[in-house]
Design a protein around this motif. Structure first.
Motif, PDB file in Angstrom:
ATOM      1  N   ALA A 102       0.830  -1.220   0.000  1.00  0.00           N
ATOM      2  CA  ALA A 102       0.000   0.000   0.000  1.00  0.00           C
ATOM      3  C   ALA A 102       0.856   1.258   0.000  1.00  0.00           C
ATOM      4  N   PHE A 103       2.010   1.210   0.669  1.00  0.00           N
ATOM      5  CA  PHE A 103       2.862   2.401   0.765  1.00  0.00           C
ATOM      6  C   PHE A 103       3.637   2.653  -0.529  1.00  0.00           C
ATOM      7  N   ILE A 104       3.785   1.620  -1.334  1.00  0.00           N
ATOM      8  CA  ILE A 104       4.391   1.786  -2.662  1.00  0.00           C
ATOM      9  C   ILE A 104       3.339   2.335  -3.627  1.00  0.00           C
ATOM     10  N   ILE A 105       2.147   1.756  -3.579  1.00  0.00           N
ATOM     11  CA  ILE A 105       1.048   2.227  -4.435  1.00  0.00           C
ATOM     12  C   ILE A 105       0.723   3.694  -4.124  1.00  0.00           C
ATOM     13  N   GLY A 106       0.778   4.041  -2.832  1.00  0.00           N
ATOM     14  CA  GLY A 106       0.404   5.393  -2.415  1.00  0.00           C
ATOM     15  C   GLY A 106       1.559   6.367  -2.287  1.00  0.00           C
ATOM     16  N   ALA A 107       2.743   5.993  -2.785  1.00  0.00           N
ATOM     17  CA  ALA A 107       3.956   6.803  -2.573  1.00  0.00           C
ATOM     18  C   ALA A 107       3.794   8.244  -3.057  1.00  0.00           C
ATOM     19  N   ASP A 108       3.223   8.421  -4.239  1.00  0.00           N
ATOM     20  CA  ASP A 108       3.085   9.780  -4.791  1.00  0.00           C
ATOM     21  C   ASP A 108       2.140  10.636  -3.954  1.00  0.00           C
ATOM     22  N   ILE A 109       1.084  10.021  -3.460  1.00  0.00           N
ATOM     23  CA  ILE A 109       0.114  10.765  -2.642  1.00  0.00           C
ATOM     24  C   ILE A 109       0.694  11.079  -1.268  1.00  0.00           C
ATOM     25  N   ILE A 110       1.460  10.144  -0.718  1.00  0.00           N
ATOM     26  CA  ILE A 110       2.094  10.378   0.591  1.00  0.00           C
ATOM     27  C   ILE A 110       3.118  11.513   0.478  1.00  0.00           C
ATOM     28  N   GLY A 111       3.878  11.511  -0.620  1.00  0.00           N
ATOM     29  CA  GLY A 111       4.875  12.562  -0.823  1.00  0.00           C
ATOM     30  C   GLY A 111       5.871  12.613   0.314  1.00  0.00           C
ATOM     31  N   ASP A 112       6.038  13.799   0.919  1.00  0.00           N
ATOM     32  CA  ASP A 112       6.973  13.974   2.036  1.00  0.00           C
ATOM     33  C   ASP A 112       6.279  13.867   3.392  1.00  0.00           C
ATOM     34  N   ASP A 113       5.025  13.428   3.392  1.00  0.00           N
ATOM     35  CA  ASP A 113       4.212  13.461   4.607  1.00  0.00           C
ATOM     36  C   ASP A 113       4.341  12.159   5.403  1.00  0.00           C
ATOM     37  N   SER A 114       3.842  12.185   6.610  1.00  0.00           N
ATOM     38  CA  SER A 114       3.670  10.965   7.397  1.00  0.00           C
ATOM     39  C   SER A 114       2.368  10.305   6.937  1.00  0.00           C
ATOM     40  N   VAL A 115       2.124   9.063   7.381  1.00  0.00           N
ATOM     41  CA  VAL A 115       0.959   8.340   6.850  1.00  0.00           C
ATOM     42  C   VAL A 115       0.404   7.363   7.886  1.00  0.00           C
ATOM     43  N   ALA A 116      -0.923   7.230   7.874  1.00  0.00           N
ATOM     44  CA  ALA A 116      -1.594   6.213   8.691  1.00  0.00           C
ATOM     45  C   ALA A 116      -2.322   5.274   7.747  1.00  0.00           C
ATOM     46  N   MET A 117      -2.291   3.989   8.048  1.00  0.00           N
ATOM     47  CA  MET A 117      -3.060   3.027   7.254  1.00  0.00           C
ATOM     48  C   MET A 117      -3.961   2.211   8.167  1.00  0.00           C
ATOM     49  N   VAL A 118      -5.197   2.008   7.703  1.00  0.00           N
ATOM     50  CA  VAL A 118      -6.138   1.148   8.423  1.00  0.00           C
ATOM     51  C   VAL A 118      -6.706   0.145   7.424  1.00  0.00           C
ATOM     52  N   LEU A 119      -6.897  -1.075   7.875  1.00  0.00           N
ATOM     53  CA  LEU A 119      -7.457  -2.105   7.007  1.00  0.00           C
ATOM     54  C   LEU A 119      -8.965  -1.931   6.912  1.00  0.00           C
ATOM     55  N   GLY A 120      -9.497  -2.167   5.718  1.00  0.00           N
ATOM     56  CA  GLY A 120     -10.897  -1.861   5.448  1.00  0.00           C
ATOM     57  C   GLY A 120     -11.900  -2.735   6.165  1.00  0.00           C
ATOM     58  N   ASP A 121     -11.435  -3.825   6.803  1.00  0.00           N
ATOM     59  CA  ASP A 121     -12.376  -4.693   7.516  1.00  0.00           C
ATOM     60  C   ASP A 121     -12.159  -4.657   9.032  1.00  0.00           C
ATOM     61  N   ASN A 122     -11.478  -3.621   9.520  1.00  0.00           N
ATOM     62  CA  ASN A 122     -11.212  -3.500  10.959  1.00  0.00           C
ATOM     63  C   ASN A 122     -12.120  -2.451  11.596  1.00  0.00           C
ATOM     64  N   ILE A 123     -12.655  -2.786  12.762  1.00  0.00           N
ATOM     65  CA  ILE A 123     -13.525  -1.869  13.502  1.00  0.00           C
ATOM     66  C   ILE A 123     -12.894  -1.606  14.865  1.00  0.00           C
ATOM     67  N   PHE A 124     -12.768  -0.323  15.212  1.00  0.00           N
ATOM     68  CA  PHE A 124     -12.220   0.083  16.507  1.00  0.00           C
ATOM     69  C   PHE A 124     -13.254   0.946  17.226  1.00  0.00           C
ATOM     70  N   ALA A 125     -13.436   0.715  18.509  1.00  0.00           N
ATOM     71  CA  ALA A 125     -14.353   1.546  19.287  1.00  0.00           C
ATOM     72  C   ALA A 125     -13.883   1.594  20.729  1.00  0.00           C
TER      73      ALA A 125
END
Length: 298
Positions: free
Chosen positions: A89-112
């Motif tokens: 995901a971090f390779i696919i999103g490299a251009d969008i991340i640019g010089d920024d920090s990044v958070a990733m969450v999996l699409g089937d995870n629920i936190f409460a």
């Protein structure tokens, strides 16, 4: 900070439910599953969010969520042609991340849980200040299925092992990760594992070996659900229904989060209410607009 929701995969464990749709579009009580991970990023204050999915499912997410303006966020989309590992995901999103920090969450995870927002903000601060990575640990009964963290006597993480035969603890790493910008280069230099994937555990191990991995345990009062089986789908729906009925607050109401964050106006929320007003979700939005609630769930 940029955000990524990884909502790919073939969903074969959920067949026949997922034969014509994405797992992350299935309902969890009154919302599509993807609302829940998206709410986590929004509660962390993240407004630029990349959704990564399969070629066939990406148009379905676009149809549901659009560009995100109704939630006060900026959504973009990229395709993962084949499931080659979470770290991809971090390779696919490299251009969008640019010089920024990044958070990733999996699409089937629920936190409460009460106080989750505070922990999310701390993880953002940690990454934005160049202090490395933050992952969240959770106690499980079946550690053989997860990436498992080993701790020393002082409670400091000393190792992470993917699906161990002999687990060194019962604390797994959940599907929520916060990284500084180095993660992009680290991901690009990863070697595929024995199963041919770029493993998120290998990424986390790099940060651990550098002394830059913060493992935040989600203990009593927090719930984490990984909705990958038919049984866990039912469990998740029952959990959300019970909490919402007893606490009178919704989990993962994206419009509420956006409104309380000041990302959308009352007029914009009213537009959504007009579409939803014939059901309880719409009535809840009306209560939010009317200032009925004094304390936000998170």
């Amino acid at each position: 900070m940029k955000g990524i929701i990884l909502a790919g995969g073939s969903g074969t464990r959920l067949y026949p439910l997922t034969m014509v749709t994405s797992k992350q579009l299935l309902p969890i009580y009154d919302k599509p599953m993807i609302y829940y991970p998206m709410s986590v990023l929004m509660n962390a204050g993240i407004r630029d969010i990349l959704i990564i999915s399969t070629p066939q499912d990406t148009p379905r997410f676009k149809s549901l969520l659009g560009d995100g303006h109704q939630f006060g966020v900026n959504l973009t989309y990229e395709v993962q042609l084949s499931p080659d590992g979470l770290a991809q995901a971090f390779i696919i999103g490299a251009d969008i991340i640019g010089d920024d920090s990044v958070a990733m969450v999996l699409g089937d995870n629920i936190f409460a849980g009460h106080g989750l927002k505070k922990r999310l903000k701390a993880a953002v601060d940690n990454a934005e200040n160049g202090k490395g990575a933050t992952v969240f640990g959770y106690y499980v009964d079946d550690p053989e299925r997860f990436g498992i963290v080993e701790f020393d006597k002082e409670g400091k993480a000393v190792s992470i092992e993917e699906k161990p035969e002999h687990p060194k603890s019962n604390y797994c790493v959940t599907g929520l990760y916060f990284y500084d910008n180095r993660v992009v280069e680290y991901a690009k230099n990863l070697k595929p594992s024995a199963r041919g994937e770029l493993e998120i555990t290998d990424l986390n191990r790099i940060y651990l070996e550098e002394g830059c991995l913060n493992v935040e345990l989600l203990g009593q009062g927090f719930t984490w659900l990984d909705t990958g089986t038919h049984e866990s789908l039912v469990d998740a729906t029952n959990f959300v229904k019970t909490v919402e009925q007893h606490q009178h607050r919704k989990i993962a109401c994206l419009e509420e989060i956006a409104y309380l964050n000041g990302w959308i106006s009352k007029d914009e929320l009213t537009e959504v209410y007009e579409v939803m007003k014939k059901n309880q979700y719409g009535q809840y939005l009306k209560d939010v607009m009317d200032g009925k609630y004094r304390e936000h769930l998170y």
